[in-house]
Motif scaffolding. Structure first.
Motif, mmCIF file in Angstrom:
data_model
loop_
_atom_site.group_PDB
_atom_site.id
_atom_site.type_symbol
_atom_site.label_atom_id
_atom_site.label_comp_id
_atom_site.label_asym_id
_atom_site.label_seq_id
_atom_site.Cartn_x
_atom_site.Cartn_y
_atom_site.Cartn_z
ATOM 1 N N ARG A 96 -11.542 -2.288 1.367
ATOM 2 C CA ARG A 96 -10.791 -3.373 0.734
ATOM 3 C C ARG A 96 -10.987 -4.730 1.407
ATOM 4 O O ARG A 96 -10.359 -5.703 1.028
ATOM 5 N N VAL A 99 -1.726 -0.892 -3.924
ATOM 6 C CA VAL A 99 -2.960 -0.142 -3.725
ATOM 7 C C VAL A 99 -2.561 1.243 -3.223
ATOM 8 O O VAL A 99 -1.736 1.361 -2.311
ATOM 9 N N VAL A 116 3.398 -0.788 4.075
ATOM 10 C CA VAL A 116 2.647 0.433 3.791
ATOM 11 C C VAL A 116 3.648 1.573 3.775
ATOM 12 O O VAL A 116 4.352 1.797 4.761
ATOM 13 N N ALA A 160 -6.671 -7.937 -2.600
ATOM 14 C CA ALA A 160 -6.670 -6.862 -3.603
ATOM 15 C C ALA A 160 -7.667 -7.137 -4.706
ATOM 16 O O ALA A 160 -8.070 -8.250 -4.943
ATOM 17 N N VAL A 166 -3.698 4.848 -1.485
ATOM 18 C CA VAL A 166 -4.703 5.424 -0.595
ATOM 19 C C VAL A 166 -4.453 6.921 -0.535
ATOM 20 O O VAL A 166 -3.331 7.359 -0.257
ATOM 21 N N ILE A 173 0.860 -1.175 0.000
ATOM 22 C CA ILE A 173 0.000 0.000 0.000
ATOM 23 C C ILE A 173 0.897 1.225 0.000
ATOM 24 O O ILE A 173 1.909 1.259 0.703
ATOM 25 N N TYR A 232 -4.730 -9.850 2.821
ATOM 26 C CA TYR A 232 -4.627 -8.908 1.713
ATOM 27 C C TYR A 232 -5.505 -9.427 0.609
ATOM 28 O O TYR A 232 -5.267 -10.484 0.058
#
Length: 170
Positions: A161, A97, A75, A170, A99, A5, A168
């Motif tokens: 999500r 991903v 992250v 996705a 954010v 992320i 996880y």
């Protein structure tokens, strides 16, 4: 299962705080992107000089490489302002991903003015806002209200999500 992320956005939007909160909630590694800038980038920004694409390239590569190297999910806080920057991170790190916490310009300016321990001056806010390209509908991205508490932002991202600690999807 591992995942990647990037909490993205302009300076002052709460990237690092949200990224740390997500990493804690998921049991993943937190990567502070600000620490991955080459020293010359930090010096330029501290002097009020906006980074161009060439100057951002090594920074983005460093972030992507750190994401890729994390064994059980990571992250990162990284501005990733342009789609081309996000494409570079995805090309080097794999599936990511993004954010984006969103707040008003006034909130951004106030947050930047209150920070005394950061190299990014408030004078670069307009440059960052001009550079920001919101994620496209074809990008894997979640947008959250950056005025919410960190706990509420984390919960919103996890709900969006269907993530839980150690998972996880996705």
């Amino acid at each position: 299962m591992s995942g990647r992320i990037v909490v993205m956005g302009v300076s002052g939007c709460g990237k690092s705080t949200l990224a740390q909160g997500l990493a804690d909630a998921l049991g993943w590694t937190f990567i502070e992107g600000d620490l991955l800038h080459p020293p010359e980038n930090v010096a330029r920004m501290a002097a009020g000089i906006a980074l161009d694409d060439a100057a951002r390239h090594p920074f983005l590569c460093n972030v992507a490489d750190a994401l890729r190297a994390a064994p059980a999910g990571a992250v990162a806080a990284c501005s990733a302002l342009k789609r081309s920057y996000r494409d570079l991170v995805r090309a080097r790190a794999g599936e990511v991903v993004f954010v984006l916490p969103t707040v008003t310009r006034q909130t951004l300016a106030a947050r930047m003015e209150q920070r005394s321990d950061h190299f990014m001056p408030a004078s670069l806010l307009n440059s960052q806002l001009a550079t920001l390209e919101l994620p496209g509908s074809d990008e894997d991205a979640v947008t959250v209200d950056g005025d919410l508490s960190v706990a509420a932002q984390v919960a919103a991202v996890l709900r969006a999500r269907s993530w839980t600690r150690g998972s996880y999807a996705a």
